[in-house]
Design a protein around this motif. Sequence first.
Motif, short mmCIF file in Angstrom:
data_model
loop_
_atom_site.label_atom_id
_atom_site.label_comp_id
_atom_site.label_asym_id
_atom_site.label_seq_id
_atom_site.Cartn_x
_atom_site.Cartn_y
_atom_site.Cartn_z
N ASN A 60 0.85 -1.20 0.00
CA ASN A 60 0.00 0.00 0.00
C ASN A 60 0.89 1.24 0.00
N ILE A 61 0.93 1.92 -1.15
CA ILE A 61 1.72 3.14 -1.28
C ILE A 61 0.77 4.34 -1.28
N LYS A 62 1.03 5.30 -0.41
CA LYS A 62 0.21 6.51 -0.33
C LYS A 62 1.02 7.69 -0.86
N VAL A 63 0.41 8.42 -1.78
CA VAL A 63 1.07 9.59 -2.38
C VAL A 63 0.84 10.81 -1.49
N TYR A 64 1.92 11.47 -1.12
CA TYR A 64 1.86 12.72 -0.37
C TYR A 64 2.30 13.83 -1.31
N ALA A 65 1.32 14.51 -1.90
CA ALA A 65 1.59 15.56 -2.89
C ALA A 65 1.82 16.90 -2.21
N SER A 66 2.12 17.90 -3.04
CA SER A 66 2.30 19.29 -2.58
C SER A 66 3.39 19.42 -1.51
N SER A 67 4.42 18.60 -1.61
CA SER A 67 5.58 18.66 -0.70
C SER A 67 5.21 18.48 0.76
N GLN A 68 4.15 17.71 1.03
CA GLN A 68 3.68 17.55 2.41
C GLN A 68 4.75 16.99 3.34
N LEU A 69 5.63 16.16 2.80
CA LEU A 69 6.63 15.50 3.64
C LEU A 69 7.93 16.30 3.75
N LEU A 70 8.01 17.44 3.06
CA LEU A 70 9.30 18.11 2.89
C LEU A 70 9.42 19.41 3.68
N ALA A 71 8.41 19.77 4.43
CA ALA A 71 8.44 21.00 5.23
C ALA A 71 8.79 22.21 4.38
N GLY A 72 8.30 22.21 3.14
CA GLY A 72 8.50 23.36 2.26
C GLY A 72 9.84 23.45 1.58
N LYS A 73 10.73 22.48 1.82
CA LYS A 73 12.07 22.53 1.22
C LYS A 73 12.22 21.38 0.23
N GLN A 74 12.01 21.67 -1.05
CA GLN A 74 12.02 20.63 -2.07
C GLN A 74 13.36 19.90 -2.17
N THR A 75 14.45 20.64 -1.99
CA THR A 75 15.77 20.04 -2.18
C THR A 75 16.17 19.11 -1.03
N SER A 76 15.33 19.01 0.02
CA SER A 76 15.63 18.08 1.11
C SER A 76 15.14 16.66 0.81
N GLU A 77 14.39 16.51 -0.28
CA GLU A 77 13.74 15.23 -0.58
C GLU A 77 14.73 14.09 -0.74
N PHE A 78 15.82 14.33 -1.45
CA PHE A 78 16.79 13.26 -1.69
C PHE A 78 17.36 12.73 -0.38
N LEU A 79 17.75 13.62 0.51
CA LEU A 79 18.34 13.21 1.78
C LEU A 79 17.32 12.49 2.65
N MET A 80 16.07 12.95 2.64
CA MET A 80 15.03 12.30 3.43
C MET A 80 14.73 10.90 2.90
N LEU A 81 14.78 10.73 1.60
CA LEU A 81 14.57 9.41 1.01
C LEU A 81 15.73 8.49 1.35
N ARG A 82 16.92 9.00 1.21
CA ARG A 82 18.12 8.19 1.51
C ARG A 82 18.15 7.78 2.98
N ASN A 83 17.71 8.67 3.87
CA ASN A 83 17.77 8.40 5.31
C ASN A 83 16.58 7.61 5.82
N GLY A 84 15.58 7.36 4.97
CA GLY A 84 14.46 6.52 5.36
C GLY A 84 13.26 7.25 5.92
N ALA A 85 13.29 8.59 5.95
CA ALA A 85 12.13 9.35 6.40
C ALA A 85 11.00 9.26 5.38
N ILE A 86 11.37 8.99 4.13
CA ILE A 86 10.43 8.78 3.03
C ILE A 86 10.76 7.43 2.42
N ASP A 87 9.74 6.70 1.98
CA ASP A 87 9.97 5.38 1.39
C ASP A 87 10.20 5.44 -0.12
N PHE A 88 9.35 6.20 -0.81
CA PHE A 88 9.42 6.36 -2.26
C PHE A 88 9.35 7.85 -2.59
N ALA A 89 9.84 8.22 -3.77
CA ALA A 89 9.67 9.58 -4.26
C ALA A 89 9.63 9.55 -5.78
#
Length: 356
Positions: A60-89
């Motif tokens: 079950n994959i849930k899409v979090y759109a509009s940068s909901q998981l990124l606290a407004g900082k788009q460029t943090s996505e890669f590090l959050m995915l690598r560190n496991g705070a996000i599963d997919f991107a």
Amino acid sequence: MKRLFGLAGLLVCLVAFSAGAAEYKQEYKLSVVPGANSGWGMSAARFADLVRERSNGRINIKVYASSQLLAGKQTSEFLMLRNGAIDFALASTINWSPQVKELNLTALPFFLAVQPDRYKAMDAIMAGASGKMMIDAIEKKGVKIIGWAENGFRELTTSKGPLTKPEDLKGLKIRVVGSPIFIETFRALGANPVNMNWSEATTGFQQGVVDGQENPTNGINITIKIWDYHKHQTDWHYIIDPLLLGVNPKVWASFSPEDQKLLLDCAAEAERYSKALSRLGMDDGASLAYLQSINMTPEVTDPYACLQEHGMTVTRFTPEQIAAFHKATQAVRDAWIPKIGADLVKAAEEDMAAAR
């Protein structure tokens, strides 16, 4: 005794099944930067829906759109995915380029636009040696890539125009993403690039202190009703915005080989859907035919007619006009090729040439 052993065997199987099932999360988070109704967001939803359907709800994959998981900082996505705070991107190469310099390849100004068939050129890079080099660079930094997608070529919309030659951009204040290569490209054309978030940009458009912005037509400009702010669109195809479907390596390793194949198959189908959305009305009709075949045709199938119906003037560049802008931004490409990697750029040129 036979019955006893049979029951014992069944119990062992049930325990093993439960242990295997316990390794899977109840929900996997998938990050997307723009809204759910953008082509980008719809592509992510298509992937999640396919996975849920084909796994019978086990994944079950849930899409979090509009940068909901990124606290407004788009460029943090890669590090959050690598560190496991996000599963997919499902992520733009632009937003990951600060961490992976090779992803600036497709942001080289007019690098693909001068090709005889810009879509065929992009497909060749994705499928070729240069695409593999980009993926290898990402995976060395700690994120598993399972597929490509596409947000489209980024076109220029302005309150002033039409724009037909490099000199026409002189002094225009253009909202751009914060990547240095974007800023350098617009400065080379004599414009005044400004990095600001979208809410600030729309206020600037309304007040007349910002003259324009650049985004893909189908995926973003039509979705956000850009005609509310601008009356001119310049189709110059100066860069493309490819998307990458990434997954945290530990999450990827937790899936069985069979489910890994299922995910890869769903990613491939989502890629086809994503490309069709971004190219709809701009190719030879193949995108429309595909979307009709899967009963997923969007409301707008002729983007140029849509823009014109809402009062916009669309200037579609000739090869000669694109060549003039290509020449005007030569210094930007010269400066960035060493940073991206001369070998990667050469491989991309060879991939594109082979596909002509």
